[in-house]
Design an enzyme around this catalytic site. Structure first.
Site, short mmCIF file in Angstrom:
data_model
loop_
_atom_site.label_atom_id
_atom_site.label_comp_id
_atom_site.label_asym_id
_atom_site.label_seq_id
_atom_site.Cartn_x
_atom_site.Cartn_y
_atom_site.Cartn_z
CB ALA A 96 -1.03 0.02 1.12
CB CYS A 97 0.02 4.49 -0.99
SG CYS A 97 0.64 6.37 -0.77
N PRO A 98 2.33 4.53 1.29
CG PRO A 98 4.15 5.90 2.51
CD PRO A 98 2.82 4.95 2.79
#
Length: 205
Positions: A10-12
């Site tokens: 997942a981001c980041p």
């Protein structure tokens, strides 16, 4: 070519993994990053352009993308220390940067998404060159320093590096969490006000 597998991250995390790989490079070369969504591709492309790296991307198959950055000249090492130029930046603790978190969600609209964003924000905070001097938690943000919070590992990591973690005692009592605090210490509104008033910079996610 250095290869970074960020599929499922997942981001980041894709950006963080890529930056870490670049930091560990001994000589200029290409970095290949695999991701599973177009947003990650855009974030990596933006990173490359900000650093003046040549970059290209392609969709390999459904939910699988390849981003390749050509990393040119590396930061020069400082004489005798072997540290990069970035290490010469003054410690943020001396600049009195304060992060204020008043909710366990980031933004409004969807609390499930907000919780994911807040977890990502706190993780990203651990990866910055300059850490804050203090992180203040109050109201719903108090949940993030307590038992079973998904942010505990990252907060404990920053505390170990000298970041002051403070949670509002009134808020802990209100939510029935007074005996569940797992990182940092309890504080009061006078101290919270004092920290914010004297801060050189206040950050609110």
């Amino acid at each position: 070519m250095i290869k970074v597998n960020a599929i499922g991250d997942a981001c980041p995390i894709p950006v963080v993994k890529t930056i870490q790989a670049i930091k560990e490079m001994k000589a200029p070369e290409d970095v290949e990053v695999l991701v599973d969504n177009e947003i990650a591709v855009q974030n990596l492309t933006r990173l490359a352009k900000q650093r003046n790296y040549q970059v290209k991307s392609e969709k390999i198959e459904e939910k699988k993308y390849r981003v390749v950055m050509s990393v040119g000249e590396l930061p020069e090492l400082t004489e005798n220390t072997g540290e990069t130029e970035a290490s010469c930046i003054p410690d943020a603790r001396r600049q009195n940067k304060v992060v204020v978190i008043s909710s366990d969600c980031m933004g409004t609209g969807d609390d499930t998404l907000g919780a994911v964003l807040m977890k990502g924000f706190i993780y990203a905070l651990t990866q910055q060159e300059e850490l804050p001097s203090t992180i203040l938690f109050y109201n719903g943000g108090a949940r993030l320093t307590c038992e079973e919070a998904p942010t505990l590992e990252d907060l404990k990591s920053m505390e170990a590096q000298g970041v002051e973690i403070l949670t509002c005692g009134t808020c802990l009592n209100h939510y029935g969490l007074a005996d569940k605090l797992k990182v940092g210490s309890v504080t009061n509104m006078y101290v919270i006000t004092e920290k914010m008033t004297n801060a050189g910079l206040i950050i609110r996610p």
